[in-house]
Write a protein that holds these residues in place. Structure first.
Motif, PDB file in Angstrom:
ATOM      1  N   GLU A   1      48.889  35.850  31.090  1.00  0.00           N
ATOM      2  CA  GLU A   1      48.088  34.643  31.294  1.00  0.00           C
ATOM      3  C   GLU A   1      47.882  34.338  32.766  1.00  0.00           C
ATOM      4  OE1 GLU A   1      50.264  31.699  29.080  1.00  0.00           O
ATOM      5  OE2 GLU A   1      49.148  32.155  27.243  1.00  0.00           O
ATOM      6  N   SER A   2      48.054  35.323  33.629  1.00  0.00           N
ATOM      7  CA  SER A   2      47.878  35.099  35.069  1.00  0.00           C
ATOM      8  C   SER A   2      47.046  36.229  35.674  1.00  0.00           C
ATOM      9  CB  SER A   2      49.228  35.005  35.778  1.00  0.00           C
ATOM     10  OG  SER A   2      49.968  36.195  35.632  1.00  0.00           O
ATOM     11  N   PHE A   3      46.232  35.845  36.667  1.00  0.00           N
ATOM     12  CA  PHE A   3      45.290  36.779  37.271  1.00  0.00           C
ATOM     13  C   PHE A   3      45.234  36.546  38.777  1.00  0.00           C
ATOM     14  CE2 PHE A   3      44.180  35.947  32.938  1.00  0.00           C
ATOM     15  CZ  PHE A   3      43.917  37.197  32.414  1.00  0.00           C
ATOM     16  N   GLU A   4      44.796  37.575  39.469  1.00  0.00           N
ATOM     17  CA  GLU A   4      44.706  37.522  40.925  1.00  0.00           C
ATOM     18  C   GLU A   4      43.315  37.973  41.360  1.00  0.00           C
ATOM     19  OE1 GLU A   4      46.136  40.743  43.998  1.00  0.00           O
ATOM     20  OE2 GLU A   4      47.850  39.514  43.391  1.00  0.00           O
ATOM     21  N   ARG A   5      42.702  37.156  42.223  1.00  0.00           N
ATOM     22  CA  ARG A   5      41.405  37.533  42.774  1.00  0.00           C
ATOM     23  C   ARG A   5      41.620  38.638  43.795  1.00  0.00           C
ATOM     24  NH1 ARG A   5      40.216  33.055  44.524  1.00  0.00           N
ATOM     25  NH2 ARG A   5      38.490  32.257  43.253  1.00  0.00           N
ATOM     26  N   ARG A   6      40.831  39.710  43.715  1.00  0.00           N
ATOM     27  CA  ARG A   6      41.028  40.851  44.598  1.00  0.00           C
ATOM     28  C   ARG A   6      39.674  41.311  45.160  1.00  0.00           C
ATOM     29  NH1 ARG A   6      44.746  45.033  43.909  1.00  0.00           N
ATOM     30  NH2 ARG A   6      46.106  43.407  43.031  1.00  0.00           N
ATOM     31  N   PRO A   7      39.472  41.248  46.484  1.00  0.00           N
ATOM     32  CA  PRO A   7      38.243  41.808  47.052  1.00  0.00           C
ATOM     33  C   PRO A   7      38.286  43.325  46.979  1.00  0.00           C
ATOM     34  CG  PRO A   7      39.707  41.054  48.794  1.00  0.00           C
ATOM     35  CD  PRO A   7      40.347  40.636  47.510  1.00  0.00           C
ATOM     36  N   VAL A   8      37.147  43.944  46.725  1.00  0.00           N
ATOM     37  CA  VAL A   8      37.079  45.403  46.600  1.00  0.00           C
ATOM     38  C   VAL A   8      35.864  45.912  47.366  1.00  0.00           C
ATOM     39  CG1 VAL A   8      38.254  45.516  44.374  1.00  0.00           C
ATOM     40  CG2 VAL A   8      35.770  45.225  44.443  1.00  0.00           C
ATOM     41  N   ARG A   9      35.903  47.198  47.659  1.00  0.00           N
ATOM     42  CA  ARG A   9      34.741  47.859  48.254  1.00  0.00           C
ATOM     43  C   ARG A   9      34.199  48.831  47.220  1.00  0.00           C
ATOM     44  NH1 ARG A   9      33.888  52.123  52.167  1.00  0.00           N
ATOM     45  NH2 ARG A   9      36.139  52.475  52.321  1.00  0.00           N
ATOM     46  N   VAL A  10      32.933  48.657  46.872  1.00  0.00           N
ATOM     47  CA  VAL A  10      32.348  49.457  45.801  1.00  0.00           C
ATOM     48  C   VAL A  10      31.538  50.610  46.376  1.00  0.00           C
ATOM     49  CG1 VAL A  10      32.287  47.486  44.240  1.00  0.00           C
ATOM     50  CG2 VAL A  10      30.291  48.008  45.644  1.00  0.00           C
ATOM     51  N   GLY A  11      31.362  51.631  45.524  1.00  0.00           N
ATOM     52  CA  GLY A  11      30.574  52.797  45.923  1.00  0.00           C
ATOM     53  C   GLY A  11      29.465  53.055  44.934  1.00  0.00           C
ATOM     54  N   THR A  12      29.409  54.271  44.419  1.00  0.00           N
ATOM     55  CA  THR A  12      28.347  54.694  43.512  1.00  0.00           C
ATOM     56  C   THR A  12      28.492  54.030  42.154  1.00  0.00           C
ATOM     57  OG1 THR A  12      28.225  56.829  44.618  1.00  0.00           O
ATOM     58  CG2 THR A  12      27.272  56.699  42.420  1.00  0.00           C
ATOM     59  N   ARG A  13      27.367  53.751  41.544  1.00  0.00           N
ATOM     60  CA  ARG A  13      27.359  53.205  40.191  1.00  0.00           C
ATOM     61  C   ARG A  13      26.703  54.204  39.248  1.00  0.00           C
ATOM     62  NH1 ARG A  13      26.460  47.162  38.150  1.00  0.00           N
ATOM     63  NH2 ARG A  13      26.498  47.569  35.919  1.00  0.00           N
ATOM     64  N   GLU A  14      27.312  54.403  38.087  1.00  0.00           N
ATOM     65  CA  GLU A  14      26.716  55.249  37.051  1.00  0.00           C
ATOM     66  C   GLU A  14      26.808  54.521  35.723  1.00  0.00           C
ATOM     67  OE1 GLU A  14      27.226  59.472  34.649  1.00  0.00           O
ATOM     68  OE2 GLU A  14      28.256  59.208  36.551  1.00  0.00           O
TER      69      GLU A  14
ATOM     70  N   HIS B   1      61.261  32.095  41.076  1.00  0.00           N
ATOM     71  CA  HIS B   1      60.146  31.164  41.053  1.00  0.00           C
ATOM     72  C   HIS B   1      58.913  31.856  40.468  1.00  0.00           C
ATOM     73  CE1 HIS B   1      62.198  27.998  43.194  1.00  0.00           C
ATOM     74  NE2 HIS B   1      62.574  28.873  44.128  1.00  0.00           N
ATOM     75  N   ASP B   2      58.128  31.055  39.804  1.00  0.00           N
ATOM     76  CA  ASP B   2      56.877  31.566  39.252  1.00  0.00           C
ATOM     77  C   ASP B   2      55.973  32.032  40.392  1.00  0.00           C
ATOM     78  OD1 ASP B   2      54.338  31.851  37.965  1.00  0.00           O
ATOM     79  OD2 ASP B   2      55.085  30.531  36.383  1.00  0.00           O
ATOM     80  N   GLU B   3      55.375  33.209  40.224  1.00  0.00           N
ATOM     81  CA  GLU B   3      54.522  33.753  41.271  1.00  0.00           C
ATOM     82  C   GLU B   3      53.154  33.079  41.343  1.00  0.00           C
ATOM     83  OE1 GLU B   3      54.258  37.911  40.662  1.00  0.00           O
ATOM     84  OE2 GLU B   3      56.380  38.269  41.006  1.00  0.00           O
ATOM     85  N   GLY B   4      52.870  32.183  40.414  1.00  0.00           N
ATOM     86  CA  GLY B   4      51.595  31.465  40.456  1.00  0.00           C
ATOM     87  C   GLY B   4      50.442  32.367  40.072  1.00  0.00           C
ATOM     88  N   GLY B   5      49.349  32.226  40.775  1.00  0.00           N
ATOM     89  CA  GLY B   5      48.154  32.972  40.439  1.00  0.00           C
ATOM     90  C   GLY B   5      47.173  32.102  39.675  1.00  0.00           C
ATOM     91  N   ILE B   6      46.166  32.723  39.113  1.00  0.00           N
ATOM     92  CA  ILE B   6      45.135  32.007  38.369  1.00  0.00           C
ATOM     93  C   ILE B   6      45.538  31.976  36.903  1.00  0.00           C
ATOM     94  CG2 ILE B   6      42.708  31.987  37.722  1.00  0.00           C
ATOM     95  CD1 ILE B   6      42.242  33.711  40.284  1.00  0.00           C
TER      96      ILE B   6
END
Length: 541
Positions: free
Chosen positions: A488-501, A186-191
């Motif tokens: 053509e498929s994407f998954e929304r993923r929450p992340v925890r961010v740290g330092t930005r450069e 079956h198709d895994e779906g996603g965005i």
């Protein structure tokens, strides 16, 4: 038959195209950008059976059945998203190879694409097409003659480069019955976000990598000219502004000392410039007459026709007339002499950034007339909060952004700039510490006075998992990225961010190196996610 997906290969196996009647939902993006209002099915020119599968190709005389593969694979120059049915000896199988140039993430418009079956102790079989059916989509047809386990490659040859996508093992079935005996996954779906949609907008994906990031301190600030690179030319007195040739205009390059205009001042009482000029001429005539009289008296004195007193009186009259002329010329010289005004000279070299007066206009004393800036070297004046000031022992550089320009600008002392100073006291009004850098103009779009958001770097770099900052979007206060699970498929993923450069953001939790995330166009995928969650890929070929 499937090998595990690696950092450059995404391979969902045995998915079938389904629920094609829902593909029109992809037009949800019309309100944001009209170019995405397309029907994925019609774009590819395939007819579909009632269950959503490809109908038999013209002249093939058979249906490919429910099984098939979708593979996404990357080289250093191209991204391949290919769909094809299970391969059967003696049957023609159409490949739908979607090819994207990684230089700009647009459709590959020309080239030769070949399906190559090799290995298994058998001769290679090659099936090619020399042009796309539409930009980005190539449809080579494979008709294998040998059954068994083979290696599948897709080669792309263009005028500029040649690459080969090595897709791994594939099974060539001896007959259709054995090919259809395996159940389709079956198709895994996603965005769903189709290649045609990706090609028509500002879209890109980036591999999650390990990147060296330095500890950073957030700051705000302003772009300024150097102290000797900016000047405000004001009216030294009230008067009328007159041109000295072509009147100064925005963007004009000037040198220090250039006369930009003249200021004809308003004089006190009944005096005006014409009166000063008349007085100077009168004083000149009086001097000429007194000089002639003095010469005449000296000749008569030689002939003993007049006493010496008359000569001395004539000489005194000449000296007095000369003094009157000098005074008249001095008064006139204060207002520009014959030019008719006070010369307004450029106090610094640079370009005219602002013109506040028109030719012939009256200017009050002290009013701004011209603003001149030299942008060849700029100062970045930053303000660091008191709570972070203890970390400013040895700033090693800075990075800043301005509104309207997506990219960030880095200042690396010793390479493209230098640290001028770090403040030694807290500003009692703002509770901040100033930090000042100097750097050459990196982009003509930068303007003196622009507000900036910046990071000041301090401390040694450390290697972390990182993605471009444009890949991270905020959803109700929670940072998210969109991970590519297929072409053509994407998954929304929450992340925890740290330092930005600069353009990179540390990902503390939520991603692993080798995955790919949407780095341009993430918001468009977010819009697609609101409607396409139930339609899977929303697209068939």
């Amino acid at each position: 038959m499937e090998s595990p997906p690696g950092p450059h290969r995404i391979r969902p196996v045995d998915r079938e195209c389904h629920r094609m009647n829902k593909t029109l939902i992809a037009t949800l993006l019309v309100s944001t950008f009209a170019v995405l209002s397309l029907s994925a099915c019609s774009d590819h020119g395939h007819e579909h059976a009632a269950d959503g599968r490809h109908s038999p190709a013209a002249g093939h005389g058979h249906d490919h059945g429910p099984g098939g593969e979708k593979i996404t694979h990357f080289t250093d120059k191209t991204e391949l998203f290919v769909e094809f049915p299970r391969l059967v000896v003696g049957e023609k199988s159409a490949f739908a190879a979607h090819l994207t140039q990684l230089a700009d993430f647009k459709a590959l418009a020309t080239g030769t694409v070949s399906v190559i079956l090799s290995g298994g102790g058998q001769p290679d079989e090659v099936f090619s097409t020399r042009a796309p059916t539409q930009p980005g989509i190539f449809r080579p047809e494979a008709e294998p003659r040998l059954a068994g386990q083979r290696e599948l490659d897709i080669e792309v040859v263009t005028a500029d480069f040649t690459v080969r996508h090595r897709l791994g093992p594939v099974t060539i079935y001896p007959d259709r019955k054995s090919a259809d005996a395996l159940a389709a996954e079956h198709d895994e779906g996603g965005i769903g976000f189709t290649k045609e949609q990706q090609w028509k907008v500002d879209f890109a994906t980036t591999e999650v990598i390990r990147h060296a990031i330095r500890p950073a301190i957030a700051a705000t600030g302003t772009l300024r000219a150097r102290p000797d690179g900016e000047a405000l030319l004001t009216a030294p007195m009230s008067g009328q502004v007159q041109p000295s040739g072509t009147f100064p205009h925005l963007g004009q390059v000037v040198k220090k000392g250039d006369i930009l205009a003249y200021l004809s001042p308003r004089l006190g009482g009944d005096t005006d410039l014409a009166s000063l000029q008349a007085n100077a001429r009168k004083a000149g005539v009086a001097l000429d007459l007194s000089a002639r009289e003095r010469a005449r008296m000296e000749e008569l004195f030689k002939d003993e026709a007049v006493p010496e007193k008359r000569v001395l009186t004539a000489r005194a009259a000449e000296a007095s007339a000369r003094a009157e002329l000098d005074a008249a010329q001095g008064r006139l010289g204060q207002y520009g002499g014959s030019a008719g005004g006070v010369p307004l000279r450029a106090p610094a070299s640079g370009i005219i950034a602002d013109v506040r007066v028109s030719p012939g206009a009256f200017a009050q004393e002290g009013s701004l007339l011209f603003h001149i800036v030299d942008r060849r070297m700029l100062w970045l004046e930053l303000r660091v909060s008191e709570s972070e000031s203890a970390r400013l022992a040895a700033p090693s550089g800075a990075s800043f952004r301005v509104e309207g320009i997506e990219k960030s600008f880095d200042i690396v002392p010793g390479r493209n700039g230098r640290l001028i100073a770090t403040g030694g006291a807290i500003d009692t009004a703002t509770r901040t510490v100033p930090v000042l850098f100097e750097f050459p103009l990196p982009d003509e779009r930068l303007r003196v006075g622009m507000a900036v958001k910046a990071e000041v770097y301090s401390g040694a770099a450390r290697e972390v998992i990182a993605v471009p900052g444009s890949a991270v979007i905020d959803e109700s206060g929670v940072p998210h990225v969109f991970v590519m699970t297929g072409g053509e498929s994407f998954e929304r993923r929450p992340v925890r961010v740290g330092t930005r450069e600069g353009d990179w953001v540390e990902i503390v939790e939520g991603l692993e190196p080798g995955q790919r995330v949407v780095s341009r166009g993430a918001y468009l995928v977010k819009l697609a996610a609101t409607k396409t969650g139930e339609i899977g890929h929303g697209h068939a070929h």
